[in-house]
Design a protein around this motif. Structure first.
Motif, short mmCIF file in Angstrom:
data_model
loop_
_atom_site.label_atom_id
_atom_site.label_comp_id
_atom_site.label_asym_id
_atom_site.label_seq_id
_atom_site.Cartn_x
_atom_site.Cartn_y
_atom_site.Cartn_z
N UNK A 58 4.70 -21.35 0.39
CA UNK A 58 4.33 -22.29 1.46
C UNK A 58 5.05 -21.88 2.74
N UNK A 59 4.27 -21.62 3.81
CA UNK A 59 4.89 -21.28 5.10
C UNK A 59 4.16 -22.02 6.20
N UNK A 60 4.83 -22.15 7.33
CA UNK A 60 4.23 -22.93 8.42
C UNK A 60 3.34 -22.04 9.28
N UNK A 61 3.87 -20.91 9.74
CA UNK A 61 3.06 -20.01 10.59
C UNK A 61 2.98 -18.63 9.94
N UNK A 62 1.78 -18.08 9.89
CA UNK A 62 1.58 -16.74 9.32
C UNK A 62 0.87 -15.84 10.32
N UNK A 63 1.19 -14.55 10.26
CA UNK A 63 0.42 -13.54 10.98
C UNK A 63 -0.59 -12.95 10.01
N UNK A 64 -1.77 -12.54 10.49
CA UNK A 64 -2.77 -11.96 9.60
C UNK A 64 -2.21 -10.76 8.81
N UNK A 65 -1.36 -9.96 9.47
CA UNK A 65 -0.78 -8.76 8.82
C UNK A 65 0.05 -9.16 7.59
N UNK A 76 -6.15 -18.13 0.88
CA UNK A 76 -5.07 -19.02 1.34
C UNK A 76 -5.62 -20.39 1.71
N UNK A 77 -4.79 -21.40 1.56
CA UNK A 77 -5.17 -22.74 1.99
C UNK A 77 -4.55 -22.97 3.37
N UNK A 78 -5.41 -23.22 4.37
CA UNK A 78 -4.91 -23.47 5.73
C UNK A 78 -4.89 -24.99 5.94
N UNK A 79 -3.70 -25.52 6.12
CA UNK A 79 -3.55 -26.98 6.21
C UNK A 79 -3.54 -27.40 7.68
N UNK A 80 -4.75 -27.48 8.25
CA UNK A 80 -4.84 -27.71 9.70
C UNK A 80 -5.16 -29.17 10.03
N UNK A 93 -0.61 -22.38 4.19
CA UNK A 93 -0.22 -22.05 5.57
C UNK A 93 -0.65 -23.22 6.45
N UNK A 94 0.15 -23.52 7.48
CA UNK A 94 -0.28 -24.56 8.41
C UNK A 94 -1.02 -23.95 9.61
N UNK A 95 -0.62 -22.75 10.05
CA UNK A 95 -1.29 -22.12 11.19
C UNK A 95 -1.33 -20.61 10.98
#
Ligand SMILES: O=P(O)(O)OC[C@H]1O[C@H](OP(=O)(O)OP(=O)(O)O)[C@H](O)[C@@H]1O
Ligand SMILES: O=c1cc[nH]c(=O)[nH]1
Ligand SMILES: [Mg+2]
Length: 210
Positions: free
Chosen positions: A159-166, A5-9, A182-184
């Motif tokens: 594309x989503x803003x907040x994801x849980x590891x699960x 995943x690409x984390x857009x932090x 993902x942003x966070x």
């Protein structure tokens, strides 16, 4: 193992998400922030859009310069909360088509229930970006992407803003070919399958339904 995943932090994204998480942020500000975060994310998620060379006359000289080539795009928001991200992506790519998939999570089983699906008739010729601010168990995103795949679409991003590891694990297991932006990435799900710390119910926060 799927694509990483690409984390857009980016600091701007982190700052705006902190404001979105605050329970005292009202719907008007929440909607503005989700649009801004989505635009910043879309900038990165569309980095691979192909360009073509054109000739343009500036006030000074002829210039060989580049524009986005005629690649066809479609955005597919997952109703309701995905609609909160639609303005942001359409501000940047106004010619894209839009499909809608309506899903809600059953409050007891937490499984997605589909109530609507309307996709562009030429969707199989398009690159598709499925949008939803929250990836919790992953059930909704997995179902929505399966619906899009059933129509013969070859290129899909999520594309989503907040994801849980699960949810991220479930999504990459079910659709290892789909790049995820993902942003966070938060800590975990709670017993009600809400993301911790998350931002609560995104649909309710966008539309003021709680
Ligand atoms: O990963 P999952 O466990 O499937 O959860 C994520 C889903 O939950 C939320 O929708 P919700 O069911 O609250 O519907 P709404 O957007 O209409 O509020 C969210 O917008 C996702 O679609
Ligand atoms: O934390 C969560 C989980 C699912 N849906 C939401 O809107 N928020
Ligand atoms: Mg909701």
């Amino acid at each position: 193992m799927g694509i990483q995943p690409v984390i857009l932090d980016h600091p701007l994204i982190q700052h705006k998400i902190s404001l979105m998480r605050d329970k005292n942020t009202g719907s008007k500000e929440f909607r503005e922030l989700i649009t801004e975060v989505t635009m910043l994310m879309c900038f990165e998620a569309t980095r691979d859009l192909p360009l073509k060379e054109v000739e343009i006359e500036t006030p000074i000289a002829l210039a060989k310069t580049k524009v986005i080539s005629g690649r066809k795009l479609a955005f597919v928001p997952i109703l309701r909360a995905g609609m909160g991200m639609l303005d942001g992506v359409l501000k940047l790519l106004p010619a894209a088509k839009v499909g809608h998939i309506g899903l809600y999570r059953d409050p007891d089983t937490h499984l997605p229930v589909e109530y609507y699906c309307k996709l562009p008739s030429d969707i199989s010729e398009r690159d598709v970006i499925v949008i939803d601010p929250m990836l919790a168990t992953g059930g909704s995103a997995i179902d929505a992407i399966s619906q899009v795949k059933k129509r013969g679409v070859k290129s899909i991003k999520f594309m989503c803003i907040i994801a849980a590891p699960e949810g991220l694990e479930a999504l990459t297991a079910a659709h290892p070919d789909v790049p995820v932006y993902i942003a966070a990435l938060d800590e975990r799900l709670n017993e009600s399958k809400y993301i911790v710390p998350g931002l609560g119910d995104a649909g309710d926060r966008i539309y003021g339904t709680k």
